[in-house]
Design an enzyme around this catalytic site. Structure first.
Site, PDB file in Angstrom:
ATOM      1  N   TRP A 153     224.266 100.962   7.378  1.00  0.00           N
ATOM      2  CA  TRP A 153     224.793 102.147   8.495  1.00  0.00           C
ATOM      3  C   TRP A 153     225.279 101.745   9.802  1.00  0.00           C
ATOM      4  CZ3 TRP A 153     219.896 103.593  12.263  1.00  0.00           C
ATOM      5  CH2 TRP A 153     220.118 105.260  12.233  1.00  0.00           C
ATOM      6  N   ASP A 234     214.478  98.217   6.152  1.00  0.00           N
ATOM      7  CA  ASP A 234     213.915  99.570   6.519  1.00  0.00           C
ATOM      8  C   ASP A 234     214.358 100.635   5.378  1.00  0.00           C
ATOM      9  OD1 ASP A 234     217.155 100.708   8.747  1.00  0.00           O
ATOM     10  OD2 ASP A 234     215.307 102.300   7.945  1.00  0.00           O
ATOM     11  N   LYS A 270     214.757 112.400   5.748  1.00  0.00           N
ATOM     12  CA  LYS A 270     214.991 113.174   4.776  1.00  0.00           C
ATOM     13  C   LYS A 270     214.024 113.470   3.481  1.00  0.00           C
ATOM     14  CE  LYS A 270     218.559 110.221   6.612  1.00  0.00           C
ATOM     15  NZ  LYS A 270     218.231 109.934   7.593  1.00  0.00           N
TER      16      LYS A 270
END
Lengths: 423, 447
Positions: A153, A234, A270
């Site tokens: 990311w 993460d 999310k």
């Protein structure tokens, strides 16, 4: 003074005056480059075409392409409104929310929880958790670097850079196979100096969707032990990989079984659809309770200039849902439903492309896991998708499968076929 | 650490963070804990700056309840990420709130506003931006030759932008921590005269006058925390002239707009200082908090504005602010911003908000009067008129730490050691007890 007098006579302007004649403090400020991910949505919004498709940002959409508020969230919000707990949370955030969140990552019956060995604070979603860890790493291991997978990311690089922690990369994605470059990854782990810090995606790697298998995770964990490396996970997509949060935490559990003292960033953006609420958690596993208390106090100290204490609303939603067995079950069902819809779209996209007679292999669409498909398309092909077909994705060819619907999958497949068939 | 079944070739995994020491608790937090543990029925928590009702309960504005209901019922509201700079509507309304509906700077698009995490978050993002961008030597555009020509050149021509920020003495406890954290050098300017218990205006002017050109100056827009001593309009004008002539950059912390209860248009009056600077064509930075004036403490909602010379500069600054924010937390939380926007954009809610705020402020003013009267009635030695003169939530009592400790021990009054009393936490019922405590402390340990 002499020079002031000269100025006055040459220019006829008084040096000491109001502000009007001053030029800007900021005239040397350059315009910032556009964020690659957020810029996509901007371009999409600006496009007037009725056929436009946004498969850029990783935000879940239903089969009508609409954003979703989970039923469990709606219910939680109903219950919270009127409670009005507007006053400040403690610096470490909502204790209840953090407790429930740790259970998700570490397991309900984890000894680490029982023994209070985890230093954990509420954080501003996954970004905030990563940044807080990066700042913590900088302060307490100032000589350390962070190894970041290629690709990752984009904001990961910004986060550790702004925390002033030097970065290195390690091999991860294998473009030729569109899978994991496991051999090079293991080499990089072996070749890194002992005690290096590594950033790992716990599941549903962003942007590639390529995850190590369970067996591969065990090998990675073992090699980490050999080298004394630090693993920072993460985990932004727990629940989205397989539909089952417990299964999606497997990598973390493997490392914990092996005795690693890990760090972990968790996000509800999310998997609870709480994107805008900015609710997440940073945890650091310690040797004992005393150390955990000390580490937690340091994390709070680091967070204090940033925001003193974190926002309450999202945390309340999370603790309301996870603290109520019925609501929690509803959430688990809804997460599974979201994950299943994405898996269904993967199958549909692949089938459509194969039916169109594409000369390329599209296996990776169904092999890859989570919200994203790393299509393998080039930036030029992505640009053509936008200009010719009004389809928007990031230029690395990452498709957010959450933006694919039964309504647009045919159009998407056709467009992809068009721009790739003559490769 | 680690289990002993590690293979013989393992490097022993050193505990990475074993050297970490426990940070001493934040004194306010320690105080709150002590208050919670205290079983005395007459205990009073007058420490943290939060509004309470007459019954000592957290005050929740009615408009908040209404706004929350509106949000719940509005199925069309945004559900996903806010932009990095936050909720656009919120930003626009916040700018208008602080700079005024008719602000020329806004009309000319010279103001860039971003949503941040309350006042602290706004200060931090602003300070981080300054730390990155506020260091070029800034020569007056038409004098570069002159500047290099003579080594006897008066530094007035060279406005080297110093990464120094001057904060008032005293100031909100977080200010020096926050500015140091981003690498600004923190100095102080005289602000409060403890013997006269008023603004030390002469000292303020002298210290700002001797600040190096280009330094940043932190100003409390109104209701100075902790002293409650504010400059008058005339004094603000003098401060403005001095700051502009010295080429200092003003950085406002506005946490109490509309809470001071002044006159009939508190929103405007409390923003007067900020607007004075925004109107003179110069540049300034402003951090706003909605913690107190909307009671949204826990939602962490605030705004950071840069007033710039031109629209182009404002646009560039805005783009760079995004780069500061994204690696911190990507984008700000939506809930508080939605509530504020709902209230500020609806005429009826807005009016109701101002009325409720006025009532809140009036209650505090009434507490001030009652406390003052109670001390007079007891013949408490000393001049207590500052209780009436000070502005905002707090009374900077002048009590010293010895007296405060005594009051906590003997009377179960919880205030920080600097003697700052949260008047918003007082009730009519509690005033006599507080007055007794102060009286006892003062007579036992004379000033």
């Amino acid at each position: 003074m002499a020079s002031r007098a000269i100025l006055q006579s040459r220019q006829g302007i008084s040096v000491i005056s109001g502000a009007r004649w001053m030029s800007s403090w900021w005239k040397n400020v350059e315009p910032a480059p556009k964020d690659p991910i957020l810029g996509v949505t901007e371009a999409f919004l600006a496009d007037p075409s009725p056929n436009k498709v946004n498969v850029g940002v990783g935000a879940y959409r239903d089969d009508n392409g609409k954003p979703v508020v989970l039923a469990c969230v709606r219910e939680a919000e109903r219950r919270i409104a009127g409670n009005m707990k507007m006053e400040y949370l403690p610096m470490g955030g909502s204790v209840k929310m953090v407790e429930e969140t740790l259970k998700l990552a570490y397991g309900e019956n984890s000894d680490l929880l029982k023994d209070k060995r985890i230093a954990a604070v509420q954080a501003l979603s996954g970004t905030g958790a990563c940044r807080l860890f990066a700042d913590y790493q900088k302060r307490f291991k100032p000589e350390s670097q962070i190894y970041i997978p290629v690709p990752t990311w984009a904001n990961h690089h910004n986060i550790w850079r702004d925390a002033q922690v030097p970065q290195r990369t390690f091999h991860y994605y294998h473009p030729a196979t569109r899978g994991l470059d496991f051999a090079s990854l293991m080499d990089d782990i072996k070749n890194a100096p002992n005690g290096s810090f590594f950033l790992l995606h716990a599941c549903a790697h962003n942007p590639t969707g390529v995850d190590p298998s369970e067996e591969q995770w065990r090998e990675i964990s073992h090699q980490f032990k050999v080298k004394g490396h630090f693993a920072f996970f993460d985990m932004a997509y727990q629940g989205f990989a397989s539909g089952d949060p417990e299964r999606d935490a497997k990598a973390i559990r493997i490392f914990l079984e092996d005795g690693h003292l890990i760090g972990c960033a968790q996000s509800y953006a999310k998997n609870m659809g709480l994107y805008g609420q900015r609710v997440g958690c940073l945890s650091v596993v310690c040797e004992d309770e005393k150390q955990a208390v000390a580490v937690k106090s340091q994390l709070q100290q680091l967070a204090r200039p940033m925001y003193s204490n974190p926002p309450v609303h999202g945390a309340l939603i999370v603790s309301t849902i996870l603290g109520d067995p019925e609501l929690k079950n509803l959430w688990l069902k809804e997460v599974k439903m979201m994950a299943d819809r994405i898996i269904g779209m993967r199958i549909a996209l692949r089938e459509n492309l194969e039916k169109l007679g594409s000369p390329l292999s599209w296996e990776h669409i169904t092999n890859q896991i989570g919200m994203f498909c790393y299509s393998g398309m080039t930036p030029e092909q992505v640009d053509r998708l936008a200009s010719n077909f009004h389809i928007y994705m990031t230029r690395n060819g990452r498709i957010s499968m959450a933006g694919v619907t039964t309504g647009n999958v045919g159009y998407l497949a056709n467009a992809i076929h068009e721009v790739t068939k003559s490769v | 650490m680690g289990d002993s079944t590690a293979s013989s070739s393992s490097v022993s995994i050193p505990p990475v963070f074993e050297h970490i020491l426990h940070v001493p608790e934040n004194p306010m937090h320690v105080m709150n804990l002590a208050y919670d543990k205290d079983t005395s029925p007459v205990k009073l928590n007058l420490g943290m700056g939060v509004y309470r009702t007459e019954d000592g309960k957290p005050l929740v504005l009615n408009v908040l309840r209404q706004a929350e209901q509106l949000l719940i019922n509005d199925l069309s509201r945004p559900k996903e990420y806010l932009p990095v700079t936050g909720l656009t509507e919120f930003n626009e309304l916040s700018a208008k709130l602080i700079f005024g509906e008719d602000s020329l700077a806004i009309k000319e698009k010279r103001v860039t506003t971003v949503q941040c995490l309350s006042g602290g978050g706004s200060l931090l993002v602003g300070a981080e931006f300054l730390s990155r961008h506020y260091h070029q030597v800034h020569t007056l555009a038409y004098l570069p030759m002159f500047a290099y020509a003579s080594n006897q050149l008066d530094l007035t021509f060279y406005v080297a932008l110093q990464k120094i920020i001057y904060v008032p003495q005293p100031t909100f406890g977080l200010h020096p921590i926050l500015f140091s954290a981003v690498g600004l050098s923190v100095k102080t300017y005289r602000y409060y005269d403890p013997t006269k218990r008023e603004l030390n205006f002469q000292g303020l002017l002298e210290d700002l006058d001797s600040a190096p050109s280009g330094a940043i100056v932190l100003l409390h827009a109104c209701a100075h925390n902790p002293t409650g001593a504010d400059p008058t309009s005339e004094q603000w004008e003098q401060i403005r002239e001095l700051i502009r002539s010295k080429r200092l950059l003003p950085f406002f912390d506005s946490a109490y707009q509309a809470s001071t209860g002044k006159l009939t248009t508190p929103l405007d009056v409390d923003a007067e200082s900020v607007r004075m600077f925004a109107a003179d064509g110069g540049e300034s930075v402003v951090a706003q908090s909605y913690s107190k004036n909307m009671g949204l403490y826990g939602e962490r909602i605030g705004a950071l504005s840069f007033v710039c010379r031109t629209a182009d500069v404002a646009s560039r600054v805005g783009s760079q602010l995004k780069l500061v924010i994204r690696p911190m937390y990507s984008n700000p939380p939506i809930h508080g911003a939605s509530i504020v926007a709902a209230i500020l954009s609806d005429r009826a809610l807005y009016n109701e908000w101002t009325i409720e705020l006025k009532a809140t402020a009036d209650r505090i003013i009434s507490m001030r009067k009652q406390l003052f009267d109670a001390l007079q009635a007891r013949g408490t030695p000393g001049d207590w008129s500052h209780i009436l003169a000070q502005v905002g939530m707090f009374t900077y009592s002048g009590l010293d730490s010895e007296q405060v400790t005594f009051m906590t021990k003997e009377y179960h009054i919880y205030i920080p050691s600097d003697g700052r009393i949260n008047m918003a936490g007082l009730s009519t019922k509690a005033v006599p007890h507080l007055a007794d405590a102060i009286h006892a402390a003062v007579t036992k340990f004379s000033f």
